[in-house]
Design a protein around this motif. Structure first.
Motif, PDB file in Angstrom:
ATOM      1  N   ALA A  71       0.852  -1.199   0.000  1.00  0.00           N
ATOM      2  CA  ALA A  71       0.000   0.000   0.000  1.00  0.00           C
ATOM      3  C   ALA A  71       0.881   1.240   0.000  1.00  0.00           C
ATOM      4  O   ALA A  71       1.925   1.285   0.647  1.00  0.00           O
ATOM      5  CB  ALA A  71      -0.919   0.010   1.227  1.00  0.00           C
TER       6      ALA A  71
ATOM      7  N   GLY B  32       0.578   5.819  -0.355  1.00  0.00           N
ATOM      8  CA  GLY B  32      -0.328   6.958  -0.336  1.00  0.00           C
ATOM      9  C   GLY B  32       0.305   8.150   0.358  1.00  0.00           C
ATOM     10  O   GLY B  32       1.468   8.124   0.741  1.00  0.00           O
TER      11      GLY B  32
ATOM     12  N   SER C 209      -3.643   3.856  -0.497  1.00  0.00           N
ATOM     13  CA  SER C 209      -4.282   3.357  -1.716  1.00  0.00           C
ATOM     14  C   SER C 209      -5.086   2.093  -1.460  1.00  0.00           C
ATOM     15  O   SER C 209      -6.076   1.823  -2.134  1.00  0.00           O
ATOM     16  CB  SER C 209      -3.222   3.074  -2.781  1.00  0.00           C
ATOM     17  OG  SER C 209      -2.306   2.092  -2.312  1.00  0.00           O
ATOM     18  N   GLU C 210      -4.652   1.281  -0.498  1.00  0.00           N
ATOM     19  CA  GLU C 210      -5.358   0.060  -0.124  1.00  0.00           C
ATOM     20  C   GLU C 210      -5.102  -0.219   1.351  1.00  0.00           C
ATOM     21  O   GLU C 210      -4.296   0.461   1.987  1.00  0.00           O
ATOM     22  CB  GLU C 210      -4.906  -1.121  -0.989  1.00  0.00           C
ATOM     23  CG  GLU C 210      -3.432  -1.446  -0.864  1.00  0.00           C
ATOM     24  CD  GLU C 210      -3.023  -2.590  -1.784  1.00  0.00           C
ATOM     25  OE1 GLU C 210      -2.790  -3.695  -1.268  1.00  0.00           O
ATOM     26  OE2 GLU C 210      -2.930  -2.359  -3.006  1.00  0.00           O
TER      27      GLU C 210
ATOM     28  N   ARG D 189       5.618   4.130  -5.883  1.00  0.00           N
ATOM     29  CA  ARG D 189       4.617   3.323  -6.594  1.00  0.00           C
ATOM     30  C   ARG D 189       5.291   2.214  -7.398  1.00  0.00           C
ATOM     31  O   ARG D 189       4.744   1.112  -7.531  1.00  0.00           O
ATOM     32  CB  ARG D 189       3.768   4.218  -7.493  1.00  0.00           C
ATOM     33  CG  ARG D 189       2.944   5.233  -6.695  1.00  0.00           C
ATOM     34  CD  ARG D 189       1.903   5.944  -7.524  1.00  0.00           C
ATOM     35  NE  ARG D 189       1.192   6.936  -6.708  1.00  0.00           N
ATOM     36  CZ  ARG D 189       0.182   6.640  -5.894  1.00  0.00           C
ATOM     37  NH1 ARG D 189      -0.233   5.382  -5.786  1.00  0.00           N
ATOM     38  NH2 ARG D 189      -0.415   7.585  -5.182  1.00  0.00           N
TER      39      ARG D 189
END
Length: 782
Positions: A497, A499, A527-528, A546
């Motif tokens: 994940a 973010g 993001s998750e 990412r």
């Protein structure tokens, strides 16, 4: 005799336990911990040391008192401070004094000019000027070497051009001859460059592992040459085979190349800063305490009492449904608490390599005593190598007996300080608040002795405590910052994940902008949903973050198809010889406590110089899923004595590749593990599980015995199979099937989901609820 402890002396003298410990270590014997009772001799040493190192300047101060002494010192300090301010003036007046030294320097310089051989005594470095105008260079020597090095045809190229210019004749013939000469010159130049290149060694960069064909390409050699050299060195490899760095380096040096180690910097290494902090950058941090124990023994009620909130009332049945992270202040010092549901989440975090806790509080109810989950909590805390403080709860109840708890703790190698051990045991009541302050003081003292520190002035790093998906806010993660400072707007990566931190809320529900070490916060913006126990890092490059997440997802996908190497008796000796295994961890489950202790002591005696056998957990009862989880995280094998695993444990063992061994006789267990350690284990047969059937009803038939009406739960029951009768996870009997019927007909097998009638040869003690486990012994193909 009055007991005077280390921390009490430190408190009375307004100092820390660490100072008292250092004095005793230097002049007497180092104490075990801050709770040790001091002798008269040790007290005299401490008093003498503190008296000698804290003397006063004037006896009048004793009688004048603290306040008058302070007033008397204030005017006296002012002249002392004023003196340094007046000192610069004499220094300015003394600056012109070095002039005589400068005058003396002139005759010295004249002597230096007259005697150039002597070295100057000045500390200032002098320029050294070398006159090369008078030097002569023997250029003929270099011309001779060049003539010998360059081929004759190339050296005569200039003469050929002069002759060509003077020669008359056909213009076309002259042009053809010139082109031919130029072609020859070009060929000679290429040959010369090739000869020079052959004389200079080739530099080749080699990674940790490399393909033989790739190595040949980098060395500018043919693959046949490399393969031939490998065979000459005893390595049979083809062009497509991969060899390690050491082998490749030997081959490259033998072929005349200069080897350099190729350092491959991964995205993770470029993105995440894992450098160690300097000692001057570290600051004290709050301890992280985990509260563990058996269900309904008062873990959440204790935290409720500590932070003056009412959480237990709002949870289902008073049982904790999720991990909570809270921070409280005790005497001005913060302490972070983790409230875990039993110990499952704690094990899950440790399984991912996240060591987040510093101290474990083991809550034991005075009326219940040591329970199965209490023993498992002790094993988990001990496997994580963190100190345990025992809190005997519910002491306000009638009939509560703390001595019985202390006696039970000694059976698990936790001896309280009153009985000569080093385990702190506090009697408390979470309901009335009795003894809670003393417990917190013991936690603070334990943390003080460990000197916990972190660097707040760097990018944050920590662990995900829990995570959930909220319909309105998206993925929400509760994280514990372990180093650095987490700020709003930071780019964060945790597992798969990634973010940017949008909001941060502390344990009191307040919105904050930053969180330092040992501070738990709830964040949004991922993001998750990350996994509990995932390590998070704050990074600076979002694009690269990412990329790293995508790379981790690919690795995770590959790892699910790959096989992770777990310890098992079949390859135990190989792992010991390869140096992969220094300690063999074993979990023992038995039908009675006596058998468990006998198996444990017998196994631990098998330790030798190469590998140490350590029983990390022993208990009574069937093998359950919690045992499989502990074995998986600790890389241990499970030894069952007269017990069987339940269905969930069997499935979990297959998923986690945990080796389980079942025995009926102790010496068989000892001999098999000892043979495995010596590399002599050669089992000829292995057990193949066929299926399970539950006894629904029993019938007694004369001249036959007990007939069991059964329902096949899984697999199948075969007529000639061996069976074992399991009752409450304990093996009661092992034997052979005497008969197997469907209705009134004899059958060879009964599949899952069907009913059947069966009887066991020469055994009639079958009861409703028993499990019939059918198996067969299959020969191993060597």
């Amino acid at each position: 005799m009055i007991k005077y402890r280390v921390h009490e002396v430190a408190k009375d003298f307004k100092t820390t336990s660490k100072v008292i410990t250092e004095v005793l270590t230097k002049y007497a014997t180092a104490p075990k911990n801050h709770m040790q009772v001091l002798t008269d001799h040790e007290l005299n040493i401490i008093f003498d040391y503190l008296t000698l190192n804290n003397q006063i300047s004037d006896m009048a101060e004793i009688f004048a008192g603290a306040a008058p002494a302070a007033k008397a010192e204030t005017p006296a300090a002012q002249p002392a401070e004023a003196k340094p301010a007046q000192q610069p003036k004499p220094q300015q007046a003394q600056q012109p004094k070095p002039q005589p030294a400068q005058q003396q320097a002139k005759p010295q310089q004249q002597e230096k000019q007259a005697q150039p051989v002597q070295q100057p005594q000045s500390r200032v470095p002098q320029k050294r000027i070398i006159d090369t105008s008078g030097a002569t260079l023997n250029a003929a020597k270099y011309d001779e070497r060049l003539d010998n090095f360059v081929p004759d045809r190339l050296a005569n190229a200039k003469q050929g051009k002069e002759k060509f210019a003077k020669r008359g004749g056909d213009k076309r013939g002259n042009m053809a001859q010139g082109a031919k000469k130029r072609q020859e010159q070009k060929a000679q130049m290429q040959k010369l460059q090739l000869e020079i290149a052959k004389k200079a060694p080739t530099k080749v960069s080699i990674p940790d592992s490399i393909n033989v064909g790739e190595l040949a390409s980098r060395m500018k050699k043919t693959a046949a040459e490399v393969v031939r050299t490998l065979i000459k060195n005893g390595v049979m490899a083809s062009i497509s085979d991969v060899i390690d760095f050491d082998t490749a380096a030997i081959i490259a040096e033998e072929l005349g190349c200069v080897v350099e180690k190729e350092v491959v910097v991964t995205i993770e290494e470029r993105l995440i800063d894992d450098s160690e902090d300097k000692a001057e950058d570290l600051r004290p941090r709050a301890p992280v305490v985990v509260v563990m124990g058996h269900v309904d023994h008062g873990k959440t009620s204790l935290l409720d009492r500590i932070r003056n909130a009412h959480v237990a009332d709002g949870e289902a049945g008073g049982i904790t449904q999720h991990i909570g992270a809270y921070q409280v202040e005790i005497n001005g010092k913060p302490i972070t608490f983790l409230d875990t549901p039993g110990h499952e989440a704690f094990t899950s975090m440790r399984a991912r390599g996240a060591m987040v806790t510093d101290v474990a509080i083991l809550v034991v109810a005075a009326d219940d005593g040591i329970m199965p989950q209490t023993i498992e909590s002790i094993s988990h805390a001990r496997a994580a190598d963190i100190p345990i403080i025992v809190a005997v709860n519910k002491m306000d109840k009638p009939g509560a007996n703390s001595d019985r708890i202390k006696q039970q703790l000694t059976e698990h190698e936790l001896v309280c300080e009153e009985w000569g051990g080093d385990t702190i045991v506090c009697e408390i009541s979470a309901k009335t608040g009795m003894g809670v302050d003393n417990l917190l003081e013991m936690v603070a003292l334990s943390a003080e002795m460990r000197e916990l520190k972190a660097n707040p002035n760097r990018l944050a790093k920590g662990t995900v405590i829990e995570a959930r998906l909220d319909k309105g806010r998206g993925p929400i993660a509760t994280v514990l910052v372990q180093n650095g400072t987490l700020r709003s707007g930071d780019i964060i990566i945790a597992g798969t994940a990634v973010g940017r931190v949008r909001t941060m809320i502390n344990d009191k529900g307040q919105r904050i902008d930053k969180a330092g070490p040992s501070v738990p916060v709830e964040i949004t913006g991922m993001s998750e949903t990350p996994g509990a126990g995932d390590v998070f890092n704050v990074v600076e490059d979002e694009r690269m973050a990412r990329e790293l997440v995508e790379q981790r997802k690919e690795e995770k996908k590959k790892s699910t198809t790959g096989s992770e190497r777990k310890v098992s008796l079949d390859d135990l000796f190989a792992q010991i010889k390869e140096g992969e295994l220094k300690e063999l961890a074993i979990i023992v489950k038995a039908d009675v406590q006596g058998s468990a202790e006998a198996v444990k002591s017998s196994l631990e005696k098998l330790s030798n110089e190469e590998v140490r056998v350590r029983v990390i957990h022993s208990a009574v009862g069937a093998i359950n899923e919690s045992d499989i989880m502990l074995a998986s995280t600790s890389n241990a094998i499970i030894v069952g004595f007269n017990v069987r695993p339940d269905a969930a444990a069997r499935d979990s063992a297959v998923r986690n590749k945990v080796d389980m061994r079942m025995y009926r006789v102790i010496y068989e267990c000892i001999e098999e593990i000892e043979a495995a350690m010596k590399g002599m284990l050669a089992p000829q047969f292995k057990e193949v599980l066929l299926g399970h059937a539950e006894v629904r009803q029993t019938y007694k038939v004369s001249k036959i015995g007990t007939i069991a009406g059964c329902y096949v739960q899984d697999g199948k029951i075969i007529r000639n199979a061996s069976v074992r009768l399991v009752r409450d996870g304990i093996v009661i009997h092992e034997g052979e099937l005497a008969s197997l019927k469907r209705f009134k007909d004899d059958v060879k097998e009964v599949a899952s989901g069907y009913e059947c009638g069966l009887s066991i040869e020469k055994y009639n003690d079958i009861k409703e609820g028993d499990i019939i486990e059918a198996y067969t012994m299959e020969q191993i193909k060597l």
